[in-house]
Design a protein around this motif. Structure first.
Motif, short mmCIF file in Angstrom:
data_model
loop_
_atom_site.label_atom_id
_atom_site.label_comp_id
_atom_site.label_asym_id
_atom_site.label_seq_id
_atom_site.Cartn_x
_atom_site.Cartn_y
_atom_site.Cartn_z
N ARG A 255 0.83 -1.21 0.00
CA ARG A 255 0.00 0.00 0.00
C ARG A 255 0.86 1.25 0.00
O ARG A 255 0.61 2.20 -0.77
N ILE A 256 1.91 1.27 0.82
CA ILE A 256 2.79 2.44 0.89
C ILE A 256 3.60 2.56 -0.40
O ILE A 256 3.85 3.67 -0.89
N GLN A 257 4.01 1.44 -0.95
CA GLN A 257 4.75 1.46 -2.22
C GLN A 257 3.91 2.10 -3.32
O GLN A 257 4.40 2.96 -4.07
N GLU A 280 13.88 -1.27 8.51
CA GLU A 280 13.01 -1.87 7.50
C GLU A 280 12.62 -0.83 6.43
O GLU A 280 12.25 0.29 6.77
N ILE A 281 12.70 -1.23 5.17
CA ILE A 281 12.28 -0.39 4.06
C ILE A 281 10.82 -0.67 3.76
O ILE A 281 10.45 -1.80 3.40
N LEU A 282 9.97 0.33 3.91
CA LEU A 282 8.54 0.16 3.65
C LEU A 282 8.19 0.45 2.20
O LEU A 282 7.21 -0.09 1.67
N ALA A 283 8.96 1.30 1.55
CA ALA A 283 8.72 1.62 0.14
C ALA A 283 10.03 2.06 -0.48
O ALA A 283 10.84 2.72 0.16
N MET A 284 10.24 1.68 -1.75
CA MET A 284 11.42 2.09 -2.49
C MET A 284 10.99 2.32 -3.93
O MET A 284 10.71 1.37 -4.66
N VAL A 285 10.94 3.59 -4.32
CA VAL A 285 10.44 3.96 -5.64
C VAL A 285 11.52 4.69 -6.41
O VAL A 285 12.17 5.60 -5.88
N SER A 286 11.71 4.28 -7.64
CA SER A 286 12.63 4.98 -8.54
C SER A 286 11.94 5.11 -9.88
O SER A 286 11.43 4.13 -10.43
#
Length: 628
Positions: A255-257, A280-286
């Motif tokens: 959901r966060i991604q 912890e990584i909750l989202a990683m966007v590029s």
């Protein structure tokens, strides 16, 4: 006398004959004993070895590929990567009779819907080889059934299960998950001793590559007894079933991604959301990103080249693999260093008239004449005043102290995230400049460094960890994407849980961290980011940054925002969000808006559309907003 001599001579000859007979008998007995011992060794001591070799010589062995492990998001109820049944067809060139080669390959080409020349290119150079060569993959069951029905006319042709890797989500998560492909000769040379085969499918990037050994599983075996001509004579095979790869549960929240992906939009840049209390990584966007499912197509190589040649590099994960000047986000480190070293009281003020003339050069603050006026630390950080930090850095801290604190925050070092590729960033020193450029470090360099410009380079993940140090009052936990390793199958037994691991520990006093935290909160409530970061639902603390870069022209700067929330909650409940919008985009100061939208969505459990409506940002969707 002659008689005695003759008798002696006769006795001597008899003795010689007896001696020779004894030697011969000894040799015969020795050979017999050695033969008996060898038979004993072959049948008893090494019997199992030779029985196994005999069995192999009279067996046809097929490999049964293992299903690759599935990948889930942090809740383990949403699959990000699954497998889809598919088949591949192989040819063993040496098994095709020479006079039937053209007939067999032409018939097979018609079944597969490809050109005969496509097959020739792959197997003609290996015409006498008994190694199976893959002709085509991604073949449906119906085609395999047709080939099986006509297998008598297709000597040397075989088929096997080769499941496709299907990526349920094809957006920004592609950089996290990565993709798979056939093992290359170069990879095989390096990995042959790890159990990989010539037809293995391996991870090429992202999580698929990082945890390939867990995802691979163990191939099974199918053994048939055959006669001297290779014809199967056993009624059923001996089967060793394959073991599926382990399932991976990531720290990513789908959901966060999705929220972060929509908030960044089609802007070249990056977003990362991090839990400071665990790493912890909750989202990683590029952005831009790519569709990993293209690697299931027959023209995957051409598709790869097409994407790789695109100007904005869709394969580049900008969160960890791209480096940028940290700009004014670096003032967070400067503030910490100033307080920890006690070189300049936080209550003491500095006058900003909009510029400094130093070394025959004019350094202009982002707020030119008349400038910000008299500022203490809290207001210097809130207004992001360059003059304040130029003076503190040049006159009170110096390059060595600044570089030391930057490294304590993790800059210029690998952050050891569980991805196969990542940049370390860079922290300059006076010694480095002299070696690199044969020039002395000057105070102007220190001034540039003090506001995050000059030679310093970081990734967005470095900025997230910088803020984690502040949230945790001196501790950075190793950022990670893997949460759990689970057994394959329905029971989904948890085999391993990833525990937080300290990456950096600071000795700075707790009182310093509290003052920096309060100054970052003040930056949101009364500083440069007051309007775009205004939020009635949660309390936010953070810092903006605008990096000057060459080569982009007017109205183009890198735009940073790093923030965490809720400010008034325990660190275990806090989330850090970093947004970077590259200078390739026209300036619209989107980073703080994007960050606020994401934090609103996270803590109010809202979608992107709901968050922008709640924050009153709906109008921003129709027009770009410019802010200085």
């Amino acid at each position: 006398m002659m008689l005695d001599t003759e008798n002696a001579r006769t006795s001597l000859n008899s003795a010689e004959k007896n001696g020779k007979m004894l030697v011969l008998a000894f040799i015969i007995i020795a050979v017999f004993v050695i033969y008996i011992l060898k038979l004993f060794s072959m049948q008893v001591v090494e019997g199992e070895k030779y029985r196994s070799q005999s069995q192999n010589m009279s067996s046809k062995l097929n490999t049964i590929p293992a299903q690759r492990g599935e990948i889930f998001d942090r809740n383990a109820d949403y699959p990000l990567v699954v497998n889809i049944d598919s088949f591949a067809v192989d040819i063993t060139p040496g098994k095709i009779p020479a006079d039937r080669y053209d007939t067999v390959t032409a018939r097979l080409a018609s079944y597969l819907g490809i050109k005969k020349t496509d097959i020739d290119k792959k197997i003609k150079p290996l015409k006498m080889s008994f190694t199976a060569v893959e002709v085509k993959a991604n073949i449906p069951f119906e085609t395999i059934a047709n080939i099986a029905e006509n297998s008598y006319d297709l000597p040397g042709v075989s088929w096997r299960s080769k499941p496709n890797r299907y990526y349920v989500e094809t957006g920004s998560i592609s950089h996290v998950l990565g993709y798979v492909g056939d093992i290359t000769k170069e990879e095989m040379n390096m990995m042959w001793n790890l159990g990989y085969k010539a037809n293995s499918i391996i991870g090429k990037s992202g999580i698929e590559k990082q945890y390939d050994s867990l995802l691979q599983g163990v191939a099974g075996k199918e053994s048939w007894t055959v006669d001297a001509k290779g014809r199967i004579i056993s009624t059923k095979p001996e089967i060793t079933p394959p073991q599926s790869g382990k399932s991976l549960v990531l720290t990513i929240d789908s959901r966060i991604q999705k929220l972060a992906e929509e908030a960044l939009g089609e802007r070249v840049g990056a977003v990362v959301a991090l839990k400071p209390a665990s790493g912890e990584i909750l989202a990683m966007v590029s952005y831009p990103y790519f569709d990993a499912n293209i690697f299931n197509s027959d023209d995957s190589a051409a598709q790869y080249q097409k994407i790789a040649k695109q100007k904005n590099q869709p394969f580049l994960n900008r969160v960890v693999d791209a480096e940028y000047p940290p700009a004014s986000t670096f003032k967070t480190i400067m503030s910490t260093a100033m307080l920890a070293e006690k070189v300049f009281p936080s209550s003491k003020t500095i006058e900003c008239s909009g510029r400094i003339v130093y070394g025959g050069r004019v350094f202009n603050c982002h707020k030119k004449y008349p400038g910000h006026g008299w500022l203490d630390l809290k207001n210097g950080l809130a207004q992001s005043c360059d003059v304040y930090y130029w003076i503190v850095g040049r006159d009170y801290l110096g390059v060595d102290s600044i570089a030391s604190y930057a490294k304590e925050f993790g800059f210029g070092q690998s952050l050891q995230i569980d991805l196969p590729s990542q940049k370390e960033g860079f922290v300059p020193t006076a010694q480095w400049k002299e070696r690199r450029y044969h020039e002395k470090w000057v105070d102007g360099d220190t001034m540039n460094m003090s506001i995050g410009q000059g030679y310093t380079l970081v990734t967005p993940l470095h900025i997230a960890d910088m803020m984690a140090m502040v949230c945790n009052s001196g501790t950075i936990y190793k950022p990670h994407l893997l949460k759990e390793v689970r057994a394959p199958g329905a029971d989904a037994e948890v085999l391993e849980k990833v525990q937080p691991e300290v990456l950096h520990q600071s000795n700075v006093e707790k009182a310093v961290w509290r003052e920096v935290q309060n100054a970052l909160r003040y930056t949101i409530t009364d500083g440069s980011a007051e309007y775009p970061m205004h939020n009635k639902f949660i309390q936010i603390a953070g810092k903006t940054g605008t990096a000057e870069v060459n080569g982009y022209g007017k109205d183009h700067w890198h735009s940073w925002m790093v923030a965490y929330a809720p400010f008034d909650a325990p660190v275990e409940e806090q989330v850090i969000v970093v947004t970077l919008v590259e200078a390739v985009n026209t300036w619209e100061w989107w980073a703080p808006y994007c960050t606020n939208i994401i934090l609103q969505g996270i803590f109010a459990n809202q979608t992107y559309d709901e968050a922008i409506s709640t924050l009153g940002f709906r109008y921003l969707m129709q027009s770009n907003v410019r802010r200085e």
